[in-house]
Design a protein around this motif. Structure first.
Motif, PDB file in Angstrom:
ATOM      1  N   GLY A  23      -9.614  -2.781 -11.726  1.00 47.80           N
ATOM      2  CA  GLY A  23      -9.616  -2.096 -10.440  1.00 47.80           C
ATOM      3  C   GLY A  23      -8.681  -0.908 -10.342  1.00 47.80           C
ATOM      4  O   GLY A  23      -8.612  -0.253  -9.301  1.00 47.80           O
ATOM      5  N   VAL A  24      -7.968  -0.580 -11.415  1.00 51.58           N
ATOM      6  CA  VAL A  24      -7.020   0.540 -11.371  1.00 51.58           C
ATOM      7  C   VAL A  24      -7.787   1.859 -11.372  1.00 51.58           C
ATOM      8  O   VAL A  24      -8.696   2.067 -12.167  1.00 51.58           O
ATOM      9  N   VAL A  25      -7.429   2.726 -10.427  1.00 54.72           N
ATOM     10  CA  VAL A  25      -8.017   4.065 -10.374  1.00 54.72           C
ATOM     11  C   VAL A  25      -6.974   5.138 -10.661  1.00 54.72           C
ATOM     12  O   VAL A  25      -7.317   6.275 -10.954  1.00 54.72           O
ATOM     13  N   ALA A  26      -5.705   4.794 -10.568  1.00 60.76           N
ATOM     14  CA  ALA A  26      -4.626   5.753 -10.839  1.00 60.76           C
ATOM     15  C   ALA A  26      -3.337   4.969 -11.058  1.00 60.76           C
ATOM     16  O   ALA A  26      -3.266   3.777 -10.770  1.00 60.76           O
ATOM     17  N   TRP A  27      -2.343   5.636 -11.585  1.00 64.80           N
ATOM     18  CA  TRP A  27      -1.020   5.028 -11.658  1.00 64.80           C
ATOM     19  C   TRP A  27       0.026   6.090 -11.401  1.00 64.80           C
ATOM     20  O   TRP A  27      -0.209   7.277 -11.570  1.00 64.80           O
ATOM     21  N   ARG A  66      16.803   6.921 -11.895  1.00 65.59           N
ATOM     22  CA  ARG A  66      17.706   5.813 -11.579  1.00 65.59           C
ATOM     23  C   ARG A  66      17.025   4.467 -11.745  1.00 65.59           C
ATOM     24  O   ARG A  66      17.653   3.481 -12.075  1.00 65.59           O
ATOM     25  N   ALA A  67      15.704   4.401 -11.496  1.00 68.21           N
ATOM     26  CA  ALA A  67      14.945   3.164 -11.702  1.00 68.21           C
ATOM     27  C   ALA A  67      13.575   3.569 -12.232  1.00 68.21           C
ATOM     28  O   ALA A  67      12.838   4.276 -11.566  1.00 68.21           O
ATOM     29  N   ASP A  68      13.264   3.147 -13.456  1.00 69.78           N
ATOM     30  CA  ASP A  68      11.944   3.442 -14.002  1.00 69.78           C
ATOM     31  C   ASP A  68      10.922   2.599 -13.262  1.00 69.78           C
ATOM     32  O   ASP A  68      11.065   1.391 -13.150  1.00 69.78           O
ATOM     33  N   VAL A  69       9.885   3.271 -12.749  1.00 66.06           N
ATOM     34  CA  VAL A  69       8.872   2.596 -11.921  1.00 66.06           C
ATOM     35  C   VAL A  69       7.494   2.990 -12.415  1.00 66.06           C
ATOM     36  O   VAL A  69       7.232   4.162 -12.679  1.00 66.06           O
ATOM     37  N   VAL A  70       6.618   2.003 -12.537  1.00 62.12           N
ATOM     38  CA  VAL A  70       5.197   2.258 -12.795  1.00 62.12           C
ATOM     39  C   VAL A  70       4.434   1.453 -11.747  1.00 62.12           C
ATOM     40  O   VAL A  70       4.603   0.249 -11.626  1.00 62.12           O
ATOM     41  N   LEU A  71       3.589   2.142 -10.992  1.00 64.07           N
ATOM     42  CA  LEU A  71       2.744   1.487 -10.001  1.00 64.07           C
ATOM     43  C   LEU A  71       1.303   1.648 -10.437  1.00 64.07           C
ATOM     44  O   LEU A  71       0.811   2.774 -10.552  1.00 64.07           O
ATOM     45  N   CYS A  72       0.629   0.539 -10.710  1.00 65.72           N
ATOM     46  CA  CYS A  72      -0.799   0.567 -11.030  1.00 65.72           C
ATOM     47  C   CYS A  72      -1.527   0.494  -9.696  1.00 65.72           C
ATOM     48  O   CYS A  72      -1.390  -0.483  -8.952  1.00 65.72           O
ATOM     49  N   LEU A  73      -2.326   1.521  -9.380  1.00 71.66           N
ATOM     50  CA  LEU A  73      -2.925   1.655  -8.057  1.00 71.66           C
ATOM     51  C   LEU A  73      -4.440   1.469  -8.082  1.00 71.66           C
ATOM     52  O   LEU A  73      -5.130   1.963  -8.964  1.00 71.66           O
ATOM     53  N   GLY A  74      -4.913   0.746  -7.092  1.00 70.17           N
ATOM     54  CA  GLY A  74      -6.333   0.582  -6.859  1.00 70.17           C
ATOM     55  C   GLY A  74      -6.652   1.083  -5.468  1.00 70.17           C
ATOM     56  O   GLY A  74      -5.762   1.324  -4.657  1.00 70.17           O
ATOM     57  N   LYS A  75      -7.928   1.247  -5.162  1.00 71.80           N
ATOM     58  CA  LYS A  75      -8.333   1.694  -3.825  1.00 71.80           C
ATOM     59  C   LYS A  75      -7.955   0.648  -2.771  1.00 71.80           C
ATOM     60  O   LYS A  75      -8.121  -0.552  -3.008  1.00 71.80           O
ATOM     61  N   CYS A  93       0.840  -1.191   0.000  1.00 73.67           N
ATOM     62  CA  CYS A  93       0.000   0.000   0.000  1.00 73.67           C
ATOM     63  C   CYS A  93       0.877   1.244   0.000  1.00 73.67           C
ATOM     64  O   CYS A  93       2.016   1.209   0.476  1.00 73.67           O
ATOM     65  N   VAL A  94       0.317   2.322  -0.550  1.00 74.29           N
ATOM     66  CA  VAL A  94       1.076   3.566  -0.648  1.00 74.29           C
ATOM     67  C   VAL A  94       0.247   4.740  -0.149  1.00 74.29           C
ATOM     68  O   VAL A  94      -0.976   4.732  -0.195  1.00 74.29           O
ATOM     69  N   GLN A  95       0.975   5.720   0.312  1.00 79.98           N
ATOM     70  CA  GLN A  95       0.398   7.004   0.681  1.00 79.98           C
ATOM     71  C   GLN A  95       0.813   7.978  -0.415  1.00 79.98           C
ATOM     72  O   GLN A  95       1.972   8.014  -0.815  1.00 79.98           O
ATOM     73  N   VAL A  96      -0.139   8.747  -0.897  1.00 80.79           N
ATOM     74  CA  VAL A  96       0.149   9.719  -1.943  1.00 80.79           C
ATOM     75  C   VAL A  96      -0.201  11.100  -1.415  1.00 80.79           C
ATOM     76  O   VAL A  96      -1.319  11.336  -0.970  1.00 80.79           O
ATOM     77  N   SER A  97       0.778  11.976  -1.445  1.00 79.50           N
ATOM     78  CA  SER A  97       0.551  13.381  -1.082  1.00 79.50           C
ATOM     79  C   SER A  97       1.200  14.231  -2.158  1.00 79.50           C
ATOM     80  O   SER A  97       1.767  13.717  -3.111  1.00 79.50           O
ATOM     81  N   GLY A  98       1.127  15.515  -2.024  1.00 82.13           N
ATOM     82  CA  GLY A  98       1.664  16.402  -3.045  1.00 82.13           C
ATOM     83  C   GLY A  98       0.602  16.731  -4.072  1.00 82.13           C
ATOM     84  O   GLY A  98      -0.595  16.594  -3.826  1.00 82.13           O
ATOM     85  N   PRO A 152      -4.222   4.385   8.198  1.00 81.06           N
ATOM     86  CA  PRO A 152      -5.330   5.109   7.568  1.00 81.06           C
ATOM     87  C   PRO A 152      -4.899   5.996   6.397  1.00 81.06           C
ATOM     88  O   PRO A 152      -5.715   6.359   5.555  1.00 81.06           O
ATOM     89  N   LYS A 153      -3.627   6.337   6.314  1.00 75.82           N
ATOM     90  CA  LYS A 153      -3.130   7.166   5.206  1.00 75.82           C
ATOM     91  C   LYS A 153      -2.884   6.351   3.943  1.00 75.82           C
ATOM     92  O   LYS A 153      -2.620   6.917   2.893  1.00 75.82           O
ATOM     93  N   ALA A 154      -2.993   5.032   4.039  1.00 81.54           N
ATOM     94  CA  ALA A 154      -2.757   4.152   2.891  1.00 81.54           C
ATOM     95  C   ALA A 154      -4.003   4.135   2.020  1.00 81.54           C
ATOM     96  O   ALA A 154      -4.853   3.267   2.146  1.00 81.54           O
ATOM     97  N   ALA A 155      -4.092   5.086   1.123  1.00 82.97           N
ATOM     98  CA  ALA A 155      -5.280   5.223   0.283  1.00 82.97           C
ATOM     99  C   ALA A 155      -5.286   4.257  -0.895  1.00 82.97           C
ATOM    100  O   ALA A 155      -6.347   3.899  -1.400  1.00 82.97           O
ATOM    101  N   TYR A 156      -4.113   3.826  -1.342  1.00 85.16           N
ATOM    102  CA  TYR A 156      -4.029   3.004  -2.546  1.00 85.16           C
ATOM    103  C   TYR A 156      -3.257   1.715  -2.277  1.00 85.16           C
ATOM    104  O   TYR A 156      -2.367   1.663  -1.439  1.00 85.16           O
ATOM    105  N   LYS A 157      -3.636   0.686  -3.041  1.00 90.79           N
ATOM    106  CA  LYS A 157      -2.925  -0.590  -3.005  1.00 90.79           C
ATOM    107  C   LYS A 157      -2.307  -0.799  -4.387  1.00 90.79           C
ATOM    108  O   LYS A 157      -2.945  -0.526  -5.406  1.00 90.79           O
ATOM    109  N   VAL A 158      -1.073  -1.280  -4.405  1.00 88.50           N
ATOM    110  CA  VAL A 158      -0.383  -1.541  -5.670  1.00 88.50           C
ATOM    111  C   VAL A 158      -0.956  -2.831  -6.252  1.00 88.50           C
ATOM    112  O   VAL A 158      -0.868  -3.891  -5.650  1.00 88.50           O
ATOM    113  N   LEU A 159      -1.594  -2.710  -7.421  1.00 88.89           N
ATOM    114  CA  LEU A 159      -2.165  -3.869  -8.092  1.00 88.89           C
ATOM    115  C   LEU A 159      -1.145  -4.519  -9.023  1.00 88.89           C
ATOM    116  O   LEU A 159      -1.180  -5.731  -9.250  1.00 88.89           O
TER     117      LEU A 159
END
Length: 129
Positions: free
Chosen positions: A108-112, A118-127, A66-71, A86-93
């Motif tokens: 189930g993806v709502v955002a990415w 240094r490392a290319d990263v793509v996280l597909c995120l669901g609620k 799970c990830v917290q997204v701010s900014g 409670p700050k973990a709004a998204y789960k990495v699918l």
């Protein structure tokens, strides 16, 4: 006629000399310097890897984390945190590399989140339920 052996007075005898130490060869000195530099580099790498794990760097995320997204949308700040937080709004699918287009086909993806550098990263995120 034989001559008697020469008389040596012990007070005037010269003690045996200790061998003079030789400086190390250039090859050994260069090898020692190389090993020290490699050791320092290895220590720095281990510290960097531990820092990334502790700070929740997005490049350490795996599917199910799970990830917290701010900014902002233009400059998001993403950190891997415990899913019970409670700050973990998204789960990495799905965790991948690329530009995020592969997330469109993940159910189930709502955002990415994408990160290049240094490392290319793509996280597909669901609620996170």
């Amino acid at each position: 006629m034989t001559t008697p052996p020469a008389y040596q007075d012990p007070a005037y005898s010269v003690p045996p000399q200790a061998p003079v130490p030789q400086p190390p060869k250039k090859g050994a000195r260069a090898l020692k310097k190389l090993l020290i530099r490699l050791g320092i580099g290895l220590i720095a790498l281990v510290i960097w890897m531990i820092y990334d794990e502790v700070t929740g760097d997005p490049s350490t995320a795996n599917a199910g984390d799970c990830v917290q997204v701010s900014g902002t949308d233009d400059n998001p700040d993403v950190h891997v945190i415990d899913c019970k937080d409670p700050k973990a709004a998204y789960k990495v699918l799905r965790e991948d590399t690329g530009n995020g287009d592969q997330c469109k086909s993940v159910p189930g993806v709502v955002a990415w989140y994408t990160e290049t550098g240094r490392a290319d990263v793509v996280l597909c995120l669901g609620k996170n339920q």
